[in-house]
Design an enzyme around this catalytic site. Sequence first.
Site, short mmCIF file in Angstrom:
data_model
loop_
_atom_site.label_atom_id
_atom_site.label_comp_id
_atom_site.label_asym_id
_atom_site.label_seq_id
_atom_site.Cartn_x
_atom_site.Cartn_y
_atom_site.Cartn_z
N CYS A 187 0.96 -1.38 0.03
CA CYS A 187 -0.20 0.01 0.01
C CYS A 187 0.74 1.21 -0.16
CB CYS A 187 -1.06 0.09 1.13
SG CYS A 187 -2.35 1.04 0.86
N HIS A 224 -3.01 -5.49 1.62
CA HIS A 224 -2.36 -5.72 2.88
C HIS A 224 -2.40 -7.34 3.41
CE1 HIS A 224 -2.11 -1.38 4.18
NE2 HIS A 224 -3.29 -1.26 3.32
N GLU A 270 -0.52 -8.46 5.18
CA GLU A 270 0.01 -8.60 6.66
C GLU A 270 -1.21 -8.63 7.38
OE1 GLU A 270 0.31 -6.00 4.73
OE2 GLU A 270 -0.18 -4.35 5.84
#
Length: 197
Positions: free
Chosen positions: A80, A176, A178
Amino acid sequence: MSARIGVLALQGDTREHLAALGAAGAEPLTVRRRAELDSVDALVIPGGESTTMSHLLREFDLLEPLRARLADGMPAYGSCAGMILLASEILDAGAAGREATPLKAIDMTVRRNAFGRQVDSFEEDLEFGGLDSGVHAVFIRAPWAERVGPGVEVLASAAGHAVAVRQGRTLATAFHPEMTGDRRVHALFVEMVEGRA
Ligand code: GLN
């Protein structure tokens, strides 16, 4: 020995990347200082706010050292805001004097906040090149790539634009990974760093 992979920890969702890298078999370290940057094999630039991160890179005297390490071939992964910073050119870079600064590690033009205000955040299942099943992609005020250079491989697209790209040992996703439990994108990056992918 596992790869020492730094996570730029000036701003943004650093902790999630540290956890994901550890789960993917790397040795994760936070990077806030020049000496820490010098000590890592590779770097993750997290999601957050690319204009703020650019400002802090300057304040912490990390901008030129980071540019130099990237130019020297240090592998990097940006999610991002991190994808925005790794680009060679940024559209809608922010207010004058506070613009996001391109680190020029991937030959691409990205547009910040590309998906527009009505769809600030959304989730979508995407096919991802090299992975045998799709990834659940979380987009939060995400960018996309409007142009990619000939050396750039597009790994995933959304709304007709590239949202995951790879150039050599540098990787970027507009979303994302993560934030989901799926560690395959971080595992791919660890393999890239170790020269196995
Ligand atoms: N819109 C943010 C930026 O410009 C990125 C958002 C994010 O990282 N989730 O940097």
